[in-house]
Design a protein around this motif. Structure first.
Motif, mmCIF file in Angstrom:
data_model
loop_
_atom_site.group_PDB
_atom_site.id
_atom_site.type_symbol
_atom_site.label_atom_id
_atom_site.label_comp_id
_atom_site.label_asym_id
_atom_site.label_seq_id
_atom_site.Cartn_x
_atom_site.Cartn_y
_atom_site.Cartn_z
ATOM 1 N N MET A 1 0.830 -1.196 0.000
ATOM 2 C CA MET A 1 0.000 0.000 0.000
ATOM 3 C C MET A 1 0.872 1.255 0.000
ATOM 4 S SD MET A 1 -3.104 -1.154 -0.003
ATOM 5 C CE MET A 1 -4.123 0.238 0.480
ATOM 6 N N ALA A 2 0.346 2.317 -0.561
ATOM 7 C CA ALA A 2 1.051 3.593 -0.602
ATOM 8 C C ALA A 2 0.080 4.709 -0.247
ATOM 9 C CB ALA A 2 1.638 3.829 -1.989
ATOM 10 N N ARG A 3 0.611 5.810 0.226
ATOM 11 C CA ARG A 3 -0.179 7.003 0.481
ATOM 12 C C ARG A 3 0.021 7.943 -0.706
ATOM 13 N NH1 ARG A 3 2.102 9.830 4.172
ATOM 14 N NH2 ARG A 3 0.282 10.992 4.895
ATOM 15 N N GLN A 4 -1.083 8.269 -1.387
ATOM 16 C CA GLN A 4 -0.998 9.126 -2.555
ATOM 17 C C GLN A 4 -2.115 10.174 -2.518
ATOM 18 O OE1 GLN A 4 -0.940 6.801 -6.178
ATOM 19 N NE2 GLN A 4 1.150 6.078 -5.819
ATOM 20 N N VAL A 5 -1.820 11.331 -3.110
ATOM 21 C CA VAL A 5 -2.810 12.394 -3.220
ATOM 22 C C VAL A 5 -3.660 12.141 -4.459
ATOM 23 C CG1 VAL A 5 -3.170 14.870 -3.554
ATOM 24 C CG2 VAL A 5 -1.316 14.051 -2.060
ATOM 25 N N GLN A 6 -4.978 12.197 -4.275
ATOM 26 C CA GLN A 6 -5.897 12.056 -5.395
ATOM 27 C C GLN A 6 -6.997 13.111 -5.280
ATOM 28 O OE1 GLN A 6 -7.437 8.030 -5.479
ATOM 29 N NE2 GLN A 6 -5.516 7.200 -6.318
ATOM 30 N N PHE A 7 -7.700 13.326 -6.397
ATOM 31 C CA PHE A 7 -8.890 14.185 -6.374
ATOM 32 C C PHE A 7 -9.891 13.667 -7.390
ATOM 33 C CE2 PHE A 7 -6.002 15.964 -9.422
ATOM 34 C CZ PHE A 7 -6.726 16.677 -10.371
ATOM 35 N N ASP A 8 -11.182 13.899 -7.090
ATOM 36 C CA ASP A 8 -12.283 13.329 -7.876
ATOM 37 C C ASP A 8 -13.078 14.374 -8.654
ATOM 38 O OD1 ASP A 8 -11.820 10.693 -6.863
ATOM 39 O OD2 ASP A 8 -12.808 11.294 -5.004
ATOM 40 N N GLN A 9 -12.743 15.641 -8.488
ATOM 41 C CA GLN A 9 -13.445 16.707 -9.199
ATOM 42 C C GLN A 9 -12.538 17.924 -9.278
ATOM 43 O OE1 GLN A 9 -16.889 17.905 -6.938
ATOM 44 N NE2 GLN A 9 -15.749 18.170 -5.050
ATOM 45 N N TYR A 100 2.839 12.855 -6.336
ATOM 46 C CA TYR A 100 2.341 13.227 -5.011
ATOM 47 C C TYR A 100 2.020 11.952 -4.226
ATOM 48 C CZ TYR A 100 1.500 18.259 -6.045
ATOM 49 O OH TYR A 100 1.614 19.602 -6.339
ATOM 50 N N GLY A 101 3.012 11.364 -3.602
ATOM 51 C CA GLY A 101 2.792 10.169 -2.802
ATOM 52 C C GLY A 101 4.063 9.759 -2.103
ATOM 53 N N ASP A 102 3.947 8.767 -1.174
ATOM 54 C CA ASP A 102 5.157 8.303 -0.504
ATOM 55 C C ASP A 102 5.869 7.209 -1.293
ATOM 56 O OD1 ASP A 102 3.474 6.140 0.044
ATOM 57 O OD2 ASP A 102 3.611 6.331 2.220
ATOM 58 N N HIS A 103 5.151 6.531 -2.166
ATOM 59 C CA HIS A 103 5.728 5.613 -3.144
ATOM 60 C C HIS A 103 5.009 5.866 -4.469
ATOM 61 C CE1 HIS A 103 6.965 3.526 0.541
ATOM 62 N NE2 HIS A 103 7.915 2.956 -0.191
ATOM 63 N N VAL A 104 5.760 6.025 -5.548
ATOM 64 C CA VAL A 104 5.152 6.262 -6.854
ATOM 65 C C VAL A 104 5.885 5.455 -7.913
ATOM 66 C CG1 VAL A 104 4.382 8.587 -6.249
ATOM 67 C CG2 VAL A 104 6.599 8.286 -7.356
ATOM 68 N N ASP A 304 4.380 19.282 4.823
ATOM 69 C CA ASP A 304 4.251 17.832 4.857
ATOM 70 C C ASP A 304 3.248 17.398 3.791
ATOM 71 O OD1 ASP A 304 4.898 15.336 6.722
ATOM 72 O OD2 ASP A 304 2.770 15.216 6.168
ATOM 73 N N LEU A 305 3.422 16.188 3.298
ATOM 74 C CA LEU A 305 2.491 15.666 2.292
ATOM 75 C C LEU A 305 1.044 15.743 2.764
ATOM 76 C CD1 LEU A 305 2.021 14.146 -0.417
ATOM 77 C CD2 LEU A 305 2.349 12.014 0.856
ATOM 78 N N ILE A 324 8.247 25.818 -3.662
ATOM 79 C CA ILE A 324 7.506 25.171 -2.585
ATOM 80 C C ILE A 324 7.740 23.665 -2.701
ATOM 81 C CG2 ILE A 324 5.224 24.746 -1.599
ATOM 82 C CD1 ILE A 324 4.367 27.421 -2.949
ATOM 83 N N VAL A 325 8.079 23.030 -1.593
ATOM 84 C CA VAL A 325 8.387 21.599 -1.590
ATOM 85 C C VAL A 325 7.587 20.925 -0.498
ATOM 86 C CG1 VAL A 325 10.206 19.863 -1.212
ATOM 87 C CG2 VAL A 325 10.710 21.937 -2.521
ATOM 88 N N MET A 326 7.065 19.706 -0.782
ATOM 89 C CA MET A 326 6.443 18.869 0.244
ATOM 90 C C MET A 326 7.423 17.771 0.638
ATOM 91 S SD MET A 326 2.442 18.501 -0.919
ATOM 92 C CE MET A 326 2.791 17.753 -2.524
ATOM 93 N N THR A 327 7.500 17.513 1.938
ATOM 94 C CA THR A 327 8.345 16.433 2.433
ATOM 95 C C THR A 327 7.465 15.254 2.829
ATOM 96 O OG1 THR A 327 8.334 17.402 4.651
ATOM 97 C CG2 THR A 327 10.163 17.974 3.199
ATOM 98 N N VAL A 328 8.053 14.063 2.799
ATOM 99 C CA VAL A 328 7.321 12.825 3.024
ATOM 100 C C VAL A 328 7.935 12.082 4.198
ATOM 101 C CG1 VAL A 328 6.530 10.672 2.008
ATOM 102 C CG2 VAL A 328 6.820 12.696 0.551
ATOM 103 N N SER A 329 7.103 11.780 5.184
ATOM 104 C CA SER A 329 7.570 11.002 6.326
ATOM 105 C C SER A 329 7.269 9.530 6.090
ATOM 106 C CB SER A 329 6.845 11.466 7.612
ATOM 107 O OG SER A 329 7.108 12.836 7.849
ATOM 108 N N HIS A 330 8.218 8.673 6.460
ATOM 109 C CA HIS A 330 8.057 7.227 6.339
ATOM 110 C C HIS A 330 8.201 6.594 7.718
ATOM 111 C CE1 HIS A 330 8.186 6.811 1.888
ATOM 112 N NE2 HIS A 330 8.894 7.915 1.973
#
Length: 335
Positions: A1-9, A100-104, A304-305, A324-330
């Motif tokens: 499993m991975a944490r990823q940014v998504q949008f539906d609209q 945009y995710g912790d694993h891509v 943060d992500l 602008i940068v987002m950092t990812v915590s694992h």
């Protein structure tokens, strides 16, 4: 499993959500990246809003840049190895891949080595801006040592990259900003001159700086009717390269009766990233500049992500100087 940014609209930053998703192993020609940092770009804001040239297919992810380490390789990928520190360059459609995710998973053709000593945050702030600057100013614009280049809306990531790129080859960067508050930051970034357009007449000031000749090249993300003003500041035989559309109004060709000896065109970074040899030259130039310190991305702020919506709101505020940068915590690996 991975944490990823998504949008539906389509919509504002509030449509972005971080979700747990299953991630398939990389297919042939793909790479799985364990992400440490992600660059945030205006293109992603426009994609989310529906104002980008590409419309999202829902549910959609997004993101063009990242830095991290290689975790797995698809069949046929031989130029990388598990554990390699890498960056991801914008060389794909956001309807096919996103960062945009912790694993891509991304195409191997979009993965480049990260020079020793370069942090993930720095590497995530590099590729969109510096490939755009190198591709427009040098690869396409033919900028040479001693040439003057006009960099408009220069306080953004691409503008600062253009200033540094020009300085690295011995060209003279003339930067513009509407706000006097950003003038010193542009000078600190390497601009030889800064024109505050809310206080100074741009063509007049540029002619003063260039002893009446005008700049050889103007590099502009704004477009709209303001290109007529830019044309007045360009030398005979010079070029206007427009690489964005911050002004939504139609963009005319500069008045042909007044500016007959002027080349005007749109520039897109994908001309470079879609051509392997051009991309190889760009990556070599940028990595060399990162290694010797002549290219150093300015990171304005990190998020943060999980705060992706706030990162997009900050981008929309136009308050930033630089990237602008987002950092990812694992989570720590289980022992």
């Amino acid at each position: 499993m991975a944490r990823q940014v998504q949008f539906d609209q389509l919509g504002g930053p509030e449509v972005l959500t971080v979700r747990e998703v299953e991630i398939a192993p990389p297919a042939s020609g793909e790479v799985l990246i364990r992400v440490e940092a992600i660059g945030v770009n205006r293109a992603e804001v426009m994609f989310r809003e529906g104002s980008y040239f590409l419309q999202p297919a829902f549910p959609s992810t997004l993101g063009y840049e990242a830095a991290g380490t290689v975790e797995a390789l698809g069949e046929g990928v031989t130029h990388l190895a598990a554990g390699d520190p890498v960056g991801v360059v914008p060389a794909f459609s956001m309807n096919d891949y996103g960062t945009y995710g912790d694993h891509v998973v991304v195409p191997a053709s979009a993965v480049v080595p990260r020079p020793p000593g370069i942090t993930a945050v720095t590497a995530a702030a590099v590729w969109m801006a510096y490939i755009t600057a190198y591709g427009a100013l040098i690869d396409e614009g033919g900028l040479k040592p001693g040439d003057h280049v006009l960099v408009t809306a220069a306080a953004g990531g691409v503008g600062l990259a253009a200033i540094q790129t020009a300085r690295r080859i011995g060209a003279v960067a003339v930067a513009t900003t509407r706000s006097p508050d950003k003038k010193q930051a542009l000078l600190d970034a390497g601009a030889a001159h800064v024109v505050v357009t809310d206080e100074e007449d741009l063509p007049t000031r540029v002619r003063e700086i260039t002893s009446g000749e005008g700049v050889r090249l103007a590099f502009d993300p704004i477009a709209g009717p303001g290109v007529d003003t830019l044309a007045e500041a360009i030398a005979a035989g010079g070029k206007l390269l427009v690489y964005g559309a911050l002004d939504p109004r139609p963009t005319p060709l500069p008045n042909a009766a007044l500016y007959p000896d002027l080349s005007t065109s749109m520039f897109t970074m994908f001309r470079v990233t879609a051509a392997p040899e051009r991309l190889r030259r760009a990556v070599a130039f940028v990595n060399a500049g990162l290694s010797d310190g002549s290219l150093a991305p300015v990171v304005d702020r990190t998020f943060d992500l999980d705060d992706v919506a706030e990162a997009h709101r900050y981008m929309e505020s136009n308050a930033q100087t630089g990237k602008i940068v987002m950092t990812v915590s694992h989570a720590p690996d289980a022992s």
